[in-house]
Motif scaffolding. Sequence first.
Motif, short mmCIF file in Angstrom:
data_model
loop_
_atom_site.label_atom_id
_atom_site.label_comp_id
_atom_site.label_asym_id
_atom_site.label_seq_id
_atom_site.Cartn_x
_atom_site.Cartn_y
_atom_site.Cartn_z
N SER A 105 0.81 -1.22 0.00
CA SER A 105 0.00 0.00 0.00
C SER A 105 0.84 1.27 0.00
N PHE A 106 2.13 1.17 0.38
CA PHE A 106 3.02 2.33 0.43
C PHE A 106 4.45 1.82 0.31
N PRO A 107 4.89 1.51 -0.94
CA PRO A 107 6.16 0.80 -1.15
C PRO A 107 7.39 1.66 -0.96
N LYS A 108 8.56 1.00 -1.08
CA LYS A 108 9.81 1.61 -0.65
C LYS A 108 10.16 2.88 -1.40
N GLN A 109 9.80 2.99 -2.68
CA GLN A 109 10.18 4.18 -3.42
C GLN A 109 9.58 5.45 -2.82
N PHE A 110 8.43 5.31 -2.15
CA PHE A 110 7.79 6.45 -1.49
C PHE A 110 8.12 6.52 0.00
N ALA A 111 8.28 5.36 0.62
CA ALA A 111 8.42 5.30 2.08
C ALA A 111 9.84 5.55 2.56
N LEU A 112 10.84 5.10 1.80
CA LEU A 112 12.22 5.18 2.27
C LEU A 112 12.82 6.53 1.91
N ARG A 113 13.56 7.07 2.87
CA ARG A 113 14.23 8.35 2.65
C ARG A 113 15.71 8.19 2.94
N VAL A 114 16.51 8.68 2.01
CA VAL A 114 17.94 8.80 2.23
C VAL A 114 18.21 10.30 2.17
N GLY A 115 18.33 10.93 3.33
CA GLY A 115 18.35 12.38 3.40
C GLY A 115 16.95 12.91 3.59
N ASP A 116 16.65 14.05 2.97
CA ASP A 116 15.38 14.74 3.20
C ASP A 116 14.27 14.29 2.27
N ARG A 117 14.58 13.52 1.24
CA ARG A 117 13.58 13.18 0.24
C ARG A 117 13.45 11.68 0.08
N GLY A 125 -3.07 -14.66 6.34
CA GLY A 125 -4.13 -13.68 6.12
C GLY A 125 -3.98 -12.41 6.93
N ARG A 126 -2.75 -12.08 7.34
CA ARG A 126 -2.52 -10.88 8.14
C ARG A 126 -2.40 -9.66 7.24
N GLN A 127 -3.21 -8.65 7.51
CA GLN A 127 -3.21 -7.45 6.68
C GLN A 127 -1.91 -6.66 6.82
N GLU A 128 -1.17 -6.89 7.91
CA GLU A 128 0.09 -6.17 8.10
C GLU A 128 1.11 -6.50 7.01
N ALA A 129 0.92 -7.61 6.30
CA ALA A 129 1.86 -7.97 5.24
C ALA A 129 1.90 -6.91 4.15
N ASP A 130 0.76 -6.34 3.81
CA ASP A 130 0.67 -5.47 2.63
C ASP A 130 0.11 -4.08 2.91
N THR A 131 -0.51 -3.88 4.05
CA THR A 131 -1.23 -2.63 4.27
C THR A 131 -0.67 -1.87 5.46
N HIS A 132 -0.33 -0.61 5.24
CA HIS A 132 0.07 0.28 6.32
C HIS A 132 -1.17 0.77 7.08
N PRO A 133 -1.00 1.14 8.35
CA PRO A 133 -2.13 1.76 9.04
C PRO A 133 -2.52 3.11 8.43
N ARG A 134 -1.55 3.80 7.81
CA ARG A 134 -1.86 5.06 7.14
C ARG A 134 -2.18 4.77 5.68
N VAL A 135 -3.38 5.19 5.25
CA VAL A 135 -3.85 4.93 3.89
C VAL A 135 -4.04 6.28 3.18
N TYR A 136 -3.44 6.39 1.99
CA TYR A 136 -3.50 7.64 1.24
C TYR A 136 -4.62 7.61 0.21
N GLY A 137 -5.23 8.76 0.00
CA GLY A 137 -6.24 8.94 -1.03
C GLY A 137 -5.97 10.23 -1.76
N PRO A 138 -6.76 10.55 -2.78
CA PRO A 138 -6.54 11.79 -3.53
C PRO A 138 -6.78 13.04 -2.70
N TRP A 139 -7.51 12.89 -1.61
CA TRP A 139 -7.88 14.03 -0.75
C TRP A 139 -6.94 14.23 0.43
N GLY A 140 -6.11 13.22 0.77
CA GLY A 140 -5.26 13.30 1.95
C GLY A 140 -4.95 11.90 2.47
N TRP A 141 -5.05 11.67 3.78
CA TRP A 141 -4.78 10.34 4.32
C TRP A 141 -5.54 10.12 5.62
#
Length: 465
Positions: A25-37, A350-366
């Motif tokens: 739901s929020f993979p490494k390219q968005f979640a991981l930061r090396v520095g500020d971005r 069947g654990r949702q923690e495998a793929d889903t973060h507690p924070r879910v993003y949408g077009p309006w926010g999260w």
Amino acid sequence: MTIPVRPLILCGGAGTRLWPMSRDSFPKQFALRVGDRSIFQQTILRVTGPGFGRPLIISNQAYRFIVEKQLAEIDVEADLVLEPMRRDTGPAIVAAAAVAGRLDLDCPLLVVASDHVVRDTEAFRAAVLAGLPAVLAGRLVTFGIMPTHPATEYGYIQPAEDLEGEARAVAKFVEKPDVERAMRYVLEGFLWNSGNFMATARTLVEEYATFVPDSVKAVLLAADLAGNASGAFVLDAEHYGRAEQQSIDYAVMERTSRAAVVSLSCGWSDVGNWDLLWSVSEQDKEGNVSQGQVILSDAHRCFVSTDGPLTSVLGVDDLVVIVNRDAILVADRARSREVKQIVEGLRRDGRQEADTHPRVYGPWGWQQVMDQGDDFQVKRIVVNAKGQLALQSHGRAEHWVVVSGTARVTVGKKVRLLTPNQHAHIPVGALHRLENPGTIPVELVAVQHGRADGAVRAEDAYRRI
């Protein structure tokens, strides 16, 4: 660069070896930061500026609004191609090339993954320039990384005779080796296969058609019939689903006679596991990397990250400690590539923690679940400026309390503006909507009670089903 190169950014992977920070739901390219971005943002900035054209990003539909948000944060505009389902890198690249080729079939396309780290941007750009003569001669130019050690986590490329510019022919690609073969490959001048390459749209489509003709027909039709969803190209699902699921390496690069390689030394890493991320991150004098509220005492060469709770680490060496709100990982850093086995086990259970973060993003926010039980949930909801949730109903009662900003709340036929410390009650089954008419984010706490059935959307500004 005299000829503009158009970046084509692959942005649809999940990166399960970096769980629990990286999830579907929020993979490494968005979640991981090396520095500020994020590493996605770093990738975009690396191929932005003189010599580069407008980026074209191909991603999963589920990531569209994360992509747009992170692009806005770095003030970069791009075109977006959305996959209706994952078909691996082969079809994704051909689809994006077909879209780019509408403007110019012979424009060089630089195909790069969005989840890699490059520490020497100028060396990377110099390699792109060095590969242009071969690309314009109709070759597919891959970038081979000069090895720093006999790595077993990468495939290798054996260069052959010189071609145009600084490109060399590819004698062969080889799969990930064991340690003994990796040592031999390094001594014999093999290069790591970065998976990044450059070619024109014409060359890409021609070579894919040579080896996987049925898939090319399906992908080109999917691109031709792509819909326009608020400025994004949405590939036709029926035809795209007919394409054979293959990587570009297997489908084309390992089979074509037109492959060439440019060697590159730029501090590259695919950050495919926690150990690799540790190696490219800034370390303290004890070799530790820490992110968030972390206290380290007599710890050495550890990677410790927390997204909230204070995390203390005492008297240990070479550990990975990742603390999320709903999952914690503690692992031997040298074995961090095995984390994927944990994710596979969670999925089997069947654990949702495998793929889903507690924070879910949408077009309006999260929104993020802060607490829950059998028949209740407590959520934190943030609505971006001018954002709005769908007008909807569901089988739960809700109570909203505004924490910051000004919210416009619709319940049935009543519409009210709520400011901090004001609240609204939404009965079971009532049509309701939350909007932010202002210029700063609205934050509220929502207490939901009742069964967690699917919402029924009556209206949606973002045209979601």
